[in-house]
Write an enzyme that holds these catalytic residues in place. Structure first.
Site, PDB file in Angstrom:
ATOM      1  N   SER A   1      -5.426 -49.169  50.562  1.00 12.07           N
ATOM      2  CA  SER A   1      -3.966 -49.142  50.584  1.00 12.07           C
ATOM      3  C   SER A   1      -3.385 -49.894  51.769  1.00 12.07           C
ATOM      4  O   SER A   1      -2.197 -50.240  51.772  1.00 12.07           O
ATOM      5  CB  SER A   1      -3.459 -47.696  50.625  1.00 12.07           C
ATOM      6  OG  SER A   1      -3.907 -46.958  49.516  1.00 12.07           O
TER       7      SER A   1
ATOM      8  N   HIS B   1      -2.282 -38.079  49.736  1.00 13.41           N
ATOM      9  CA  HIS B   1      -3.689 -38.226  49.383  1.00 13.41           C
ATOM     10  C   HIS B   1      -4.374 -36.859  49.416  1.00 13.41           C
ATOM     11  O   HIS B   1      -4.782 -36.397  50.484  1.00 13.41           O
ATOM     12  CB  HIS B   1      -4.393 -39.153  50.380  1.00 13.41           C
ATOM     13  CG  HIS B   1      -3.998 -40.594  50.276  1.00 13.41           C
ATOM     14  ND1 HIS B   1      -4.891 -41.629  50.474  1.00 13.41           N
ATOM     15  CD2 HIS B   1      -2.813 -41.179  49.994  1.00 13.41           C
ATOM     16  CE1 HIS B   1      -4.263 -42.787  50.317  1.00 13.41           C
ATOM     17  NE2 HIS B   1      -3.001 -42.532  50.032  1.00 13.41           N
TER      18      HIS B   1
ATOM     19  N   CYS C   1      -0.300 -41.320  45.251  1.00 15.88           N
ATOM     20  CA  CYS C   1       0.211 -42.410  46.070  1.00 15.88           C
ATOM     21  C   CYS C   1       0.819 -43.509  45.199  1.00 15.88           C
ATOM     22  O   CYS C   1       1.861 -43.323  44.599  1.00 15.88           O
ATOM     23  CB  CYS C   1      -0.896 -42.918  47.002  1.00 15.88           C
ATOM     24  SG  CYS C   1      -0.270 -43.906  48.388  1.00 15.88           S
TER      25      CYS C   1
ATOM     26  N   GLU D   1      -7.285 -36.070  48.521  1.00 17.44           N
ATOM     27  CA  GLU D   1      -8.695 -36.128  48.938  1.00 17.44           C
ATOM     28  C   GLU D   1      -8.803 -36.030  50.456  1.00 17.44           C
ATOM     29  O   GLU D   1      -9.804 -35.593  50.992  1.00 17.44           O
ATOM     30  CB  GLU D   1      -9.359 -37.410  48.418  1.00 17.44           C
ATOM     31  CG  GLU D   1      -9.257 -38.623  49.300  1.00 17.44           C
ATOM     32  CD  GLU D   1      -7.833 -39.149  49.431  1.00 17.44           C
ATOM     33  OE1 GLU D   1      -7.508 -39.696  50.489  1.00 17.44           O
ATOM     34  OE2 GLU D   1      -7.047 -38.997  48.480  1.00 17.44           O
TER      35      GLU D   1
END
Length: 380
Positions: A49, A351, A259, A353
């Site tokens: 990103s 995010h 995202c 994760e």
């Protein structure tokens, strides 16, 4: 380490910050942004990103835990450049196999150290993210006006589609861990390795697809669900991905996006997107979950956001039924999540994760798993 060779960070408004070369030497151009995480610099550097961006770390001391192969979030470092206040002179961590500087040099990442990063951060917060450049080695000797002209000739982030630069060139599969419950097609717009691991851990065969695939390619896999990943660039420049998502949603396939995938769901539902002044980047961003009233500290990296009202239930302008904003930022009320009430689809701007942390939002992968299981139950 590049030692005490001079380097300069030049912003497009003419601001200049002279320091020392760090990592590779030479010239690099990109959008100057700041990331507020005090840890997790390797995850930041290898997050796709950040492609096209010169990343400034607000934490003053970077590199003390070194780097390793386990914490790589993708196959390489993606940042266009790297700005730190004080690089660590030594590496001290039992998991480290090399220094951060080793990785920057090997990746050809031009950086700068020894500047007042707090001053740069405050300037970006006031003036907004902007084009910039780092110049060291022979490029440091260019005149101020030549360096500034190079910076101003660089590409702006608005309107840029960077998905093709970061996506996997070939499809691949990460097999389910434990009891298999189905499969998920992941459109790789810049996906992180930890995201794939979390999906596989929920019992999904994870089919990772290049960003150029069509809706027909996705539906031919007969996936249990579709997932759009994080990624760089301007969502308004991804019309093809929006059309793909709309077609797959109409086919009734459950969807989860994070995202960039949140912004593309917003566009698929008929909402607009816009560029934030300086974005949200770091692992300490507070978000309110409207359904529970719980505040989550989240990991984020986005410079664009969905334009939708954060209160009330909205009718999708594109005809996908009722939609609500599920999460919003407590710093600036930016939309941080969407929930479709008449479709099996939801997304978050952050995010979950969360490598390298925090893990407040990890439950969203369980929610995704439960949604897929419920649709399988409905079909029986």
């Amino acid at each position: 380490m590049a030692g005490f060779e001079p380097a300069v960070l030049v912003l497009e408004d003419g601001k200049r910050y002279v320091g020392r070369a760090y990592g590779a030497t030479g010239r690099t151009l990109g959008e100057a942004v700041f990331a507020t995480g005090m840890t997790g610099y390797q995850e930041t550097l290898t997050d796709p990103s950040y492609a096209g961006q010169i990343v400034l770390m607000t934490a003053p001391h970077i590199g003390n835990t070194g780097t390793n192969d386990e914490d790589m979030e993708s196959r390489r470092i993606w940042v266009a450049g790297y700005v730190v206040r004080e690089p660590s002179r030594i590496v001290s961590n039992f998991r480290a196999t090399r220094s951060l500087d080793d990785d920057l040099v090997a990746g050809g990442v031009v950086g700068i150290s020894g500047i007042d990063t707090r001053a740069v951060t405050r300037h970006i917060r006031s003036a907004g993210a902007m084009r910039s450049g780092i110049f060291s080695g022979p490029d440091f000797e260019l005149s101020d006006s030549e360096q500034l002209d190079l910076v101003r000739s660089g590409a702006e982030m608005s309107g840029r589609n960077l998905s093709a630069e970061v996506s996997t060139p070939e499809p691949f599969t990460v097999p389910a861990v434990g009891d298999r419950i189905g499969s998920v097609a992941v459109l790789d717009l810049g996906v992180k390795a930890s995201t794939l691991a979390y999906l596989a851990a929920r019992g999904f065969d994870v089919h990772v697809l290049p960003q150029m695939v069509s809706a027909t390619d996705v539906l031919e896999l007969e996936p249990s669900a579709l997932f759009f990943s994080n990624g760089p660039g301007d969502p308004s420049a991804s019309d093809r991905h929006v059309a793909l998502l709309q077609e797959v949603l109409r086919a009734g396939v459950p969807y989860f996006g994070i995202c960039f995938g949140n912004q593309l769901l917003g566009r698929a539902l008929g909402f607009g997107t816009y560029k934030l002044p300086f974005g949200h980047r770091g692992i300490n961003q507070p978000v309110l979950d409207k359904s529970t009233g719980r505040v989550e500290i989240t990991s984020q990296n986005h410079g664009f956001a969905v334009d939708a009202p954060i209160e009330g239930i909205i009718e999708s302008p594109a005809g996908f039924g009722r939609v609500e904003v599920s999460h919003f930022s407590l710093n600036d009320n930016v939309v941080e999540g969407l929930n479709c009430l008449d479709l099996n689809a939801f997304s978050v701007q952050y995010h979950p994760e969360a490598a390298a942390g925090p893990h407040d939002a990890n439950y969203l992968f369980d929610r995704f798993r439960d949604m897929v299981l419920s649709t399988q139950g409905d079909a029986e």
